[in-house]
Design a protein around this motif. Structure first.
Motif, short mmCIF file in Angstrom:
data_model
loop_
_atom_site.label_atom_id
_atom_site.label_comp_id
_atom_site.label_asym_id
_atom_site.label_seq_id
_atom_site.Cartn_x
_atom_site.Cartn_y
_atom_site.Cartn_z
N VAL A 186 -5.08 -2.17 -1.23
CA VAL A 186 -6.35 -1.63 -0.72
C VAL A 186 -7.10 -2.73 0.04
O VAL A 186 -7.38 -3.79 -0.52
N ASP B 153 -8.49 2.97 2.81
CA ASP B 153 -7.42 2.81 1.81
C ASP B 153 -7.87 3.34 0.44
O ASP B 153 -7.12 4.02 -0.26
N ARG C 64 -2.53 6.27 9.04
CA ARG C 64 -3.63 5.40 8.65
C ARG C 64 -4.53 5.05 9.82
O ARG C 64 -5.69 4.78 9.66
N PHE D 191 0.82 -1.22 0.00
CA PHE D 191 0.00 0.00 0.00
C PHE D 191 0.86 1.28 0.00
O PHE D 191 0.65 2.18 -0.82
#
Ligand SMILES: Cc1cc2nc3c(=O)[nH]c(=O)nc-3n(C[C@H](O)[C@H](O)[C@H](O)COP(=O)(O)O)c2cc1C
Length: 405
Positions: A326, A331, A393, A300
């Motif tokens: 993803v 994402d 994230r 990613f």
């Protein structure tokens, strides 16, 4: 008549063979996740056999048992988009490599994908590398593969595509035969034969499992390859969009070269990215040492960073498709904010199953609305600074959880 046992509430939903939905007997929208039930058995099979089995089941029409009714509902309008004159009902697509021979594009569309890419197809059928050649990295939510473009060839693919109802958007990913001495001729043949049947075409010069293929990304090789392909496309009558799929392992100079060549060649879009030959730090699965291209969660960061860079270099002159690692809506949203108009996935589908597609679409619609975007197009490239500075994230995941609960 088929009875589905519904989720935790243990109630029944009835499907009539006519396709008309029958009465619901105290049923919510969720079927039990049949894929989750099957997965332990599938995991015991060699990875490629498990894929073969699911492909076959989809061909036989069993896809309808793998997803719930939400996947059949129309996509929220916020996810819709027009690109290259095509209407994409949602931006989540199936990446190349799962349906190499174009056996199940319609079944995949019914799982909820907004578009499906088939291939890579080569002019002549070829067996690919010796098995085993697909290695799951369970702990890392990743796969290493060295398939080597095993496929049934253009004749078979063209025959199937000619039969298909033109319902969903289907892209055809083109490659060259391993033993071919004239790469350009192979791709030209692919363009000529698939141009009228595909909604878009992809020049795949980035798979790591065909010797010398990725060298075609170098400036002069790419320029000489793309010229006859654009000509072949233009001579084919229609103007099917021609995209190039690139590797995440390009050096900074090669990235600039690719951007300038595709702009000069009037290419219609880029797919960023294929699998990586790199092995990022932190992989724990024993299969990480296998030779081949790595996909899934560990890809990613690198593929999204490359996407953001290509977005900057391309300056909005062509749409980009973001692919690599993803696994959820956050994402997908991050790929869009890094510059992707469309997003593809493959590996996460293997681990999470087909419910993932609807989950991502629902979460993505919520994330877009929560941030005040009226459409996917409005969000494209709006996170450039954040992506360059290594996104947080976990913060993203928290905001997604808030948006979807
Ligand atoms: C088993 C396997 C086979 C693949 N075969 C192809 C292929 O034939 N052509 C291609 O362009 N990409 C191929 N890919 C790469 C995917 O299309 C995608 O670019 C990559 O897996 C990153 O996405 P993901 O992390 O969501 O899997 C393959 C990937 C896997 C895991």
């Amino acid at each position: 008549m088929i009875y589905h046992i519904c989720g935790r509430r243990r109630s029944l939903h009835v499907d009539h063979p006519s396709g008309i939905q029958g009465p619901e007997i105290g049923c919510g929208t969720n079927l039990p996740d049949i894929y989750a039930l099957l997965r332990p058995a599938l995991r015991r099979l060699p990875a490629e056999a498990a894929r073969g089995l699911t492909l076959h089941a989809l061909e036989l029409g069993f896809g309808r048992f793998l997803v719930d009714r939400r996947s059949r509902e129309p996509d929220p309008s916020i996810l819709g988009q027009r690109l290259w004159g095509l209407h994409f009902p949602n931006p989540i697509g199936l990446a190349a490599g799962y349906d190499k021979d174009g056996r199940v594009p319609e079944a995949m569309r019914r799982l909820g994908f907004g578009f499906v890419e088939i291939g890579t197809v080569t002019p002549r059928p070829q067996r690919g590398n010796p098995k085993p050649r697909v290695f799951p990295l369970e702990e890392d939510q990743a796969i290493v593969n060295r398939m080597g473009f095993n496929n049934s060839g253009l004749d078979a693919l063209v025959a199937r595509l000619s039969q298909r109802p033109r319902t969903g958007i289907v892209g055809v990913n083109l490659g060259k035969n391993r033993d071919s001495s004239d790469a350009a001729a192979d791709y030209v043949e692919g363009v000529r034969r698939a141009a009228k049947l595909a909604d878009y075409l992809v020049v795949n010069v980035s798979s790591p499992n065909t010797p010398g293929l990725r060298d075609l990304q170098r400036r002069s090789a790419l320029a000489s390859l793309l010229r006859p392909l654009v000509e072949a496309r233009d001579e084919s009558g229609g103007r099917v969009p021609l995209l190039v799929k690139i590797a995440p392992d390009l050096t900074p100079a090669e990235r600039e070269d690719v951007a300038s060549v595709v702009l000069d060649a009037r290419i219609d879009g880029l797919i960023v990215s294929n699998t990586t030959i790199d092995r990022p730090a932190g992989l724990v699965s024993a299969n990480a040492k296998e030779t081949g291209g790595l996909s899934g969660r560990p890809l990613f960061a690198a593929s999204t960073a490359l996407l953001a860079e290509m977005h900057r270099l391309i300056r909005g002159k062509m749409p980009l498709i973001g692919v690599g690692g993803v696994t959820d809506a956050a994402d997908a949203y991050e790929k869009i904010r890094a510059g992707a108009s469309l997003v593809q996935l493959y590996t996460a589908l293997v681990f999470a199953g087909p419910h993932l597609v609807t989950r991502i679409k629902t979460g993505l619609a919520s994330l877009l609305s929560a941030d005040g975007f009226a459409s996917v197009a409005d969000a494209v490239g709006t996170g450039q600074d954040r992506t360059a500075a290594k996104p947080n994230r976990s913060a993203n995941r928290a905001s997604q959880a808030n948006a979807t609960t």
